[in-house]
Design a protein around this motif. Structure first.
Motif, mmCIF file in Angstrom:
data_model
loop_
_atom_site.group_PDB
_atom_site.id
_atom_site.type_symbol
_atom_site.label_atom_id
_atom_site.label_comp_id
_atom_site.label_asym_id
_atom_site.label_seq_id
_atom_site.Cartn_x
_atom_site.Cartn_y
_atom_site.Cartn_z
ATOM 1 N N TYR A 89 -78.596 -10.386 -47.351
ATOM 2 C CA TYR A 89 -79.174 -9.465 -48.095
ATOM 3 C C TYR A 89 -80.364 -9.010 -47.321
ATOM 4 N N HIS A 144 -85.826 -7.449 -48.699
ATOM 5 C CA HIS A 144 -87.446 -7.613 -48.909
ATOM 6 C C HIS A 144 -88.214 -7.145 -47.659
ATOM 7 N N ASP A 184 -87.581 -15.842 -46.332
ATOM 8 C CA ASP A 184 -86.994 -15.249 -47.416
ATOM 9 C C ASP A 184 -87.442 -13.854 -47.392
ATOM 10 N N GLU A 213 -79.917 -7.241 -52.027
ATOM 11 C CA GLU A 213 -79.382 -8.393 -53.231
ATOM 12 C C GLU A 213 -79.205 -8.091 -54.412
ATOM 13 N N TYR A 229 -92.937 -19.647 -50.367
ATOM 14 C CA TYR A 229 -91.761 -18.405 -50.851
ATOM 15 C C TYR A 229 -92.249 -17.182 -51.342
ATOM 16 N N HIS A 230 -92.065 -16.030 -51.032
ATOM 17 C CA HIS A 230 -92.202 -14.922 -52.006
ATOM 18 C C HIS A 230 -93.799 -14.540 -51.822
HETATM 19 ZN ZN ZN Z 1 -86.233 -13.668 -52.202
#
Ligand code: ZN
Length: 467
Positions: free
Chosen positions: A193, A196, A202, A233, A331-332
């Protein structure tokens, strides 16, 4: 890139070349304000196309895909907040994470109280900017470090500017290419995907691994068909499945490439079945490389396996990770940046996936042509000329996998190779595949494959079935 035409094993110079292009892809792609639609997605895909070609699809906004509707296309030119003295206190151009993705256009002077309803911070991680989206709810917002938030003047007014455009006549963009296999081969899907913005592990690591894997697989002859898709995504996976609803029924399984370049442990998320050929090949690959990995049983939270494995499709999907999503604190957030990942980690995961594909491609079954006792190996040059003692290694079943060391083919007819010959002759009953034998012994799959070629040449075994 020059790859040996039948090679799933990267040489040192291939690894280095891939690391170099990986690094430059990370730095070119990182700053672009990607979302689920828009020109930044197109620009990102065109950067990836320089490594290896694939085609683009545009699905018009407003198109129904199962229970969803493709939203208007979103493009962002600028976004910032000025304090009462006209100083830019937040600038989307400094970090794309500052703006909530899919924010509506806005240009107004507001009180701190009004602004406050649209600010997002992480009090537990005061130096990190969070990542937030609002794809399907018309709203606007900014994300910032909590340390900066605490310093904002509660009595001041702020000028908020979001120069965004919603194109009702726009579209959702995704990329795809199918590498056709041979007749009788199976079909796999390799998905990632691309929605982002400035987040490295990620998920920028996914698209970069995807293009590197595509570039290599294009140059290796293969039995199976591989559909490579790169989509935003969820909505993009649904769009793809909706358009290809009939043909995806033929797919045996697939891989979702994501979070594969971080400093954390290697891991693999199993398919919803847990016993699929993909689960087995991935486990075997970790076992024989001696690389410790965290096993993540299938969970309903995750990435696009949620769509591919839904009841209407039931495509088993697996993932190999390095710092899996949800499993690291950066993460994120803005701390999942270019300092968090390395190209070398990504290339390690690439090599693991290649070893998995080798197993899918070469999982032959053989029949022993001399089943009545052992054939005489020495006469055929398959036995060590100077005999010595053969020591059996003690195998502790629990820690067995830790001891296994993957070895490249050893043509000296000693130790490993002789064991491989004997195991192959012993197990080749027409029903036991190379993967079965690798799982049941301490011989690596590649060693078994190389040895099987030798035994076929000598007429000792016969190929019984294709992978
Ligand atoms: Zn993500």
């Amino acid at each position: 890139m020059a790859i040996h035409p039948d090679d799933y094993h990267l040489s040192e110079s291939e690894r280095n070349n891939i690391s170099v292009t990986t690094k430059s892809l990370f730095s070119d792609l990182f700053p672009l304000p990607r979302s689920i639609t828009g020109d930044a997605v197109r620009e990102s895909l065109s950067i990836l196309q320089k490594i290896s070609s694939f085609s683009l699809q545009e699905i018009p906004s407003g198109t129904q895909v199962f229970d969803w509707i493709i939203p208007p296309e979103w493009n962002i030119k600028d976004a910032y907040i000025l304090d009462s003295s006209g100083n830019k206190i937040l600038d989307f151009k400094e970090n794309t994470l500052h703006l909530v993705s899919y924010s509506i256009p806005f240009n107004k002077t507001v009180s701190f109280q009004e602004l406050n309803d649209h600010l997002y911070t992480l009090p537990d991680m005061p130096e990190a900017i969070p990542y937030r989206t609002s794809y399907y709810k018309k709203d606007w917002g900014f994300c910032l470090k909590h340390s900066q938030y605490l310093k904002l003047d509660r009595k001041a007014k702020y000028n908020v500017v979001i120069d965004a455009e919603f194109r009702e006549a726009g579209s959702l963009t995704y990329g795809e290419i199918t590498l056709p296999g041979k007749k009788g081969g199976k079909e796999y899907i390799i998905s990632t995907y691309i929605c982002h913005p400035s987040l490295a592990n990620d998920n920028l690591s996914g698209p970069i691994l995807w293009i590197q894997l595509l570039n290599i697989l294009k140059n290796i002859p293969h039995q199976h068909t591989y559909r490579f898709i790169i989509v935003p995504e969820t909505i993009g996976a649904l769009a793809y499945l909706s358009i290809n609803q009939k043909t995806v029924k033929n797919i045996t399984g697939g891989l979702v490439l994501t979070t594969n370049a971080g400093p954390g442990p290697f891991g693999f998320k199993e398919t919803y079945l847990g016993t699929h050929i993909l689960d087995r090949t991935i486990k075997q690959t970790f076992s024989e490389t001696g690389i410790p990995a965290v096993r993540y049983p299938f969970d309903i939270n995750g990435s696009d396996e949620r769509q591919f494995s839904a009841p209407g499709f039931r495509i088993p999907m697996a993932t190999i990770t390095k710092s899996k999503y949800y499993e690291y604190k950066e993460y994120h957030t803005s701390l999942d940046n270019l300092d968090f990942i390395t190209a070398e980690n990504l290339v390690d995961v690439l090599q693991l996936y290649l070893l998995v594909l080798e197993k899918l491609e070469r999982n032959y079954t053989y029949t022993n042509m001399f089943p009545y006792g052992e054939p005489q190996l020495g006469r055929r040059g398959l036995y060590p000329q100077t005999g010595g003692s053969i020591q059996q290694q003690a195998v502790d079943l629990d820690t067995d996998h830790k001891k296994r060391q993957y070895k490249t083919a050893d043509y000296t007819m000693k130790g490993n190779r002789l064991d491989a010959i004997r195991w192959l002759l012993f197990k080749s009953d027409g029903n036991t595949s190379l993967l079965d034998i690798a799982e049941q012994t301490t011989i690596s799959f590649h060693e078994l494959y190389e040895t099987a070629q030798l035994l076929v040449e000598q007429g000792l075994i016969r190929k019984e079935s294709e992978p």
